[in-house]
Design a protein around this motif. Structure first.
Motif, mmCIF file in Angstrom:
data_model
loop_
_atom_site.group_PDB
_atom_site.id
_atom_site.type_symbol
_atom_site.label_atom_id
_atom_site.label_comp_id
_atom_site.label_asym_id
_atom_site.label_seq_id
_atom_site.Cartn_x
_atom_site.Cartn_y
_atom_site.Cartn_z
ATOM 1 N N ASN A 89 0.798 -1.222 0.000
ATOM 2 C CA ASN A 89 0.000 0.000 0.000
ATOM 3 C C ASN A 89 0.831 1.271 0.000
ATOM 4 O O ASN A 89 0.271 2.348 0.136
ATOM 5 C CB ASN A 89 -0.938 0.003 1.212
ATOM 6 N N GLN A 90 2.153 1.161 -0.093
ATOM 7 C CA GLN A 90 2.956 2.372 0.009
ATOM 8 C C GLN A 90 4.382 2.129 -0.453
ATOM 9 O O GLN A 90 4.817 0.974 -0.586
ATOM 10 C CB GLN A 90 2.979 2.865 1.450
ATOM 11 N N ASP A 91 5.085 3.230 -0.687
ATOM 12 C CA ASP A 91 6.523 3.156 -0.908
ATOM 13 C C ASP A 91 7.167 3.008 0.458
ATOM 14 O O ASP A 91 6.732 3.631 1.433
ATOM 15 C CB ASP A 91 7.042 4.423 -1.590
ATOM 16 N N VAL A 92 8.173 2.189 0.546
ATOM 17 C CA VAL A 92 8.826 1.897 1.820
ATOM 18 C C VAL A 92 10.082 2.748 1.957
ATOM 19 O O VAL A 92 10.879 2.847 1.019
ATOM 20 C CB VAL A 92 9.182 0.398 1.919
ATOM 21 N N GLU A 93 10.248 3.347 3.138
ATOM 22 C CA GLU A 93 11.466 4.109 3.430
ATOM 23 C C GLU A 93 12.497 3.142 4.017
ATOM 24 O O GLU A 93 12.375 2.699 5.156
ATOM 25 C CB GLU A 93 11.186 5.225 4.434
ATOM 26 N N TRP A 94 13.488 2.803 3.216
ATOM 27 C CA TRP A 94 14.574 1.932 3.673
ATOM 28 C C TRP A 94 15.710 2.806 4.176
ATOM 29 O O TRP A 94 16.111 3.757 3.509
ATOM 30 C CB TRP A 94 15.069 1.039 2.540
ATOM 31 N N LEU A 95 16.236 2.491 5.338
ATOM 32 C CA LEU A 95 17.395 3.182 5.892
ATOM 33 C C LEU A 95 18.651 2.442 5.455
ATOM 34 O O LEU A 95 18.580 1.278 5.039
ATOM 35 C CB LEU A 95 17.315 3.200 7.421
ATOM 36 N N PRO A 96 19.815 3.073 5.577
ATOM 37 C CA PRO A 96 21.052 2.337 5.292
ATOM 38 C C PRO A 96 21.119 1.082 6.166
ATOM 39 O O PRO A 96 20.621 1.054 7.285
ATOM 40 C CB PRO A 96 22.151 3.326 5.670
ATOM 41 N N ASP A 97 21.722 0.049 5.603
ATOM 42 C CA ASP A 97 21.836 -1.212 6.332
ATOM 43 C C ASP A 97 22.544 -1.015 7.659
ATOM 44 O O ASP A 97 23.375 -0.118 7.816
ATOM 45 C CB ASP A 97 22.601 -2.250 5.510
ATOM 46 N N SER A 98 22.227 -1.889 8.611
ATOM 47 C CA SER A 98 22.906 -1.881 9.903
ATOM 48 C C SER A 98 24.357 -2.309 9.698
ATOM 49 O O SER A 98 24.752 -2.728 8.608
ATOM 50 C CB SER A 98 22.204 -2.854 10.850
ATOM 51 N N GLU A 99 25.143 -2.234 10.764
ATOM 52 C CA GLU A 99 26.562 -2.610 10.679
ATOM 53 C C GLU A 99 26.753 -4.053 10.228
ATOM 54 O O GLU A 99 27.739 -4.385 9.595
ATOM 55 C CB GLU A 99 27.244 -2.378 12.023
ATOM 56 N N CYS A 100 25.778 -4.929 10.548
ATOM 57 C CA CYS A 100 25.928 -6.342 10.162
ATOM 58 C C CYS A 100 25.361 -6.621 8.772
ATOM 59 O O CYS A 100 25.392 -7.749 8.309
ATOM 60 C CB CYS A 100 25.313 -7.268 11.205
ATOM 61 N N GLY A 101 24.838 -5.587 8.091
ATOM 62 C CA GLY A 101 24.380 -5.748 6.718
ATOM 63 C C GLY A 101 22.898 -6.016 6.554
ATOM 64 O O GLY A 101 22.449 -6.356 5.469
ATOM 65 N N ALA A 102 22.110 -5.848 7.611
ATOM 66 C CA ALA A 102 20.672 -6.093 7.519
ATOM 67 C C ALA A 102 19.929 -4.790 7.248
ATOM 68 O O ALA A 102 20.193 -3.778 7.890
ATOM 69 C CB ALA A 102 20.167 -6.721 8.811
ATOM 70 N N PRO A 103 18.993 -4.785 6.302
ATOM 71 C CA PRO A 103 18.238 -3.565 6.011
ATOM 72 C C PRO A 103 17.304 -3.184 7.156
ATOM 73 O O PRO A 103 16.864 -4.051 7.920
ATOM 74 C CB PRO A 103 17.443 -3.925 4.751
ATOM 75 N N ARG A 104 17.015 -1.869 7.259
ATOM 76 C CA ARG A 104 16.148 -1.351 8.327
ATOM 77 C C ARG A 104 15.076 -0.457 7.723
ATOM 78 O O ARG A 104 15.270 0.116 6.661
ATOM 79 C CB ARG A 104 16.970 -0.549 9.334
ATOM 80 N N LEU A 105 13.967 -0.319 8.446
ATOM 81 C CA LEU A 105 12.843 0.499 7.989
ATOM 82 C C LEU A 105 12.834 1.854 8.674
ATOM 83 O O LEU A 105 13.062 1.942 9.888
ATOM 84 C CB LEU A 105 11.516 -0.210 8.287
ATOM 85 N N GLY A 106 12.524 2.893 7.924
ATOM 86 C CA GLY A 106 12.401 4.232 8.486
ATOM 87 C C GLY A 106 11.193 4.340 9.397
ATOM 88 O O GLY A 106 10.184 3.678 9.186
ATOM 89 N N GLY A 107 11.316 5.168 10.438
ATOM 90 C CA GLY A 107 10.207 5.455 11.329
ATOM 91 C C GLY A 107 9.940 4.441 12.417
ATOM 92 O O GLY A 107 9.036 4.641 13.228
ATOM 93 N N ALA A 108 10.683 3.352 12.457
ATOM 94 C CA ALA A 108 10.442 2.309 13.465
ATOM 95 C C ALA A 108 10.811 2.816 14.859
ATOM 96 O O ALA A 108 11.673 3.676 15.021
ATOM 97 C CB ALA A 108 11.230 1.046 13.137
ATOM 98 N N LEU A 109 10.159 2.255 15.844
ATOM 99 C CA LEU A 109 10.398 2.600 17.241
ATOM 100 C C LEU A 109 11.760 2.077 17.706
ATOM 101 O O LEU A 109 12.438 2.700 18.504
ATOM 102 C CB LEU A 109 9.270 2.003 18.088
ATOM 103 N N ALA A 110 12.148 0.929 17.175
ATOM 104 C CA ALA A 110 13.452 0.336 17.508
ATOM 105 C C ALA A 110 13.883 -0.573 16.367
ATOM 106 O O ALA A 110 13.049 -1.099 15.625
ATOM 107 C CB ALA A 110 13.371 -0.453 18.815
ATOM 108 N N HIS A 111 15.194 -0.739 16.246
ATOM 109 C CA HIS A 111 15.788 -1.678 15.291
ATOM 110 C C HIS A 111 16.704 -2.597 16.085
ATOM 111 O O HIS A 111 17.541 -2.109 16.862
ATOM 112 C CB HIS A 111 16.644 -0.966 14.240
#
Length: 181
Positions: A89-111
């Motif tokens: 239902n939307q375009d996803v805001e992807w943040l730069p990958d974490s130090e271990c190489g896993a993608p993260r989502l923008g706006g999350a309460l915690a990663h």
């Protein structure tokens, strides 16, 4: 007595959970994710968390060998939860990958970014333990899931402070009311 899976699911839905989206890189280099409410802390030493994934999901096979991030959703991210639950239902805001190489989502309460540690058969699910490599927290309120519906903490929510747990150094659990004023 035979257990009716639909009724069991309805009963288990009375346990309120937070809502997460588990994300990882696919072999094609494209980030993938799935909405999951079966997430829990396991151990502080070593730092481990557990996610339970439907073995039929695409993400299930990807997480076994790839770093992954548990994105704890904020109360206003219901549409993002639905997006990763199979209702794009939307375009996803992807943040730069974490130090271990896993993608993260923008706006999350915690990663909570993890590397695979171990996995176990969980019937129609696979239980994945991830070793925490990195984590980030933000202020906000969580998106909740209860009886098949999304919820959030109301403005009248008066939290109790958790002082320690039975697993903590003091060996006892107690709840303390916040100080007035």
């Amino acid at each position: 007595m035979a257990i009716d899976p639909r009724e069991l699911r309805r009963c288990l839905g009375h346990f309120t959970t937070g809502v997460t989206v588990i994300t990882c890189q696919g072999a094609d280099g494209v980030p993938h994710g799935a909405t999951v409410n079966a997430f829990t802390a396991v151990s502080l030493e070593p730092p481990l968390v557990l996610v339970s994934l439907d073995r039929r999901s695409k993400l299930c096979s990807l997480v076994e060998q790839s770093p992954f991030t548990v994105n704890v959703l904020e109360s206003e991210q219901k549409d993002l939860a639905l997006h990763f639950a199979g209702k794009p239902n939307q375009d996803v805001e992807w943040l730069p990958d974490s130090e271990c190489g896993a993608p993260r989502l923008g706006g999350a309460l915690a990663h909570v970014s993890c590397t695979p540690w171990q996995h176990y058969d969980g019937g129609d699910h696979v239980l994945y333990l991830g070793e925490v490599q990195d984590f980030v927290m933000h202020d906000g309120k969580p998106l909740l899931f209860h009886t098949g519906k999304f919820h959030h903490l109301g403005g009248d929510h008066d939290p109790l402070l958790w002082g320690d747990s039975a697993d903590g150094p003091s060996g006892q659990a107690w709840i303390q009311q916040p100080a007035a004023g």
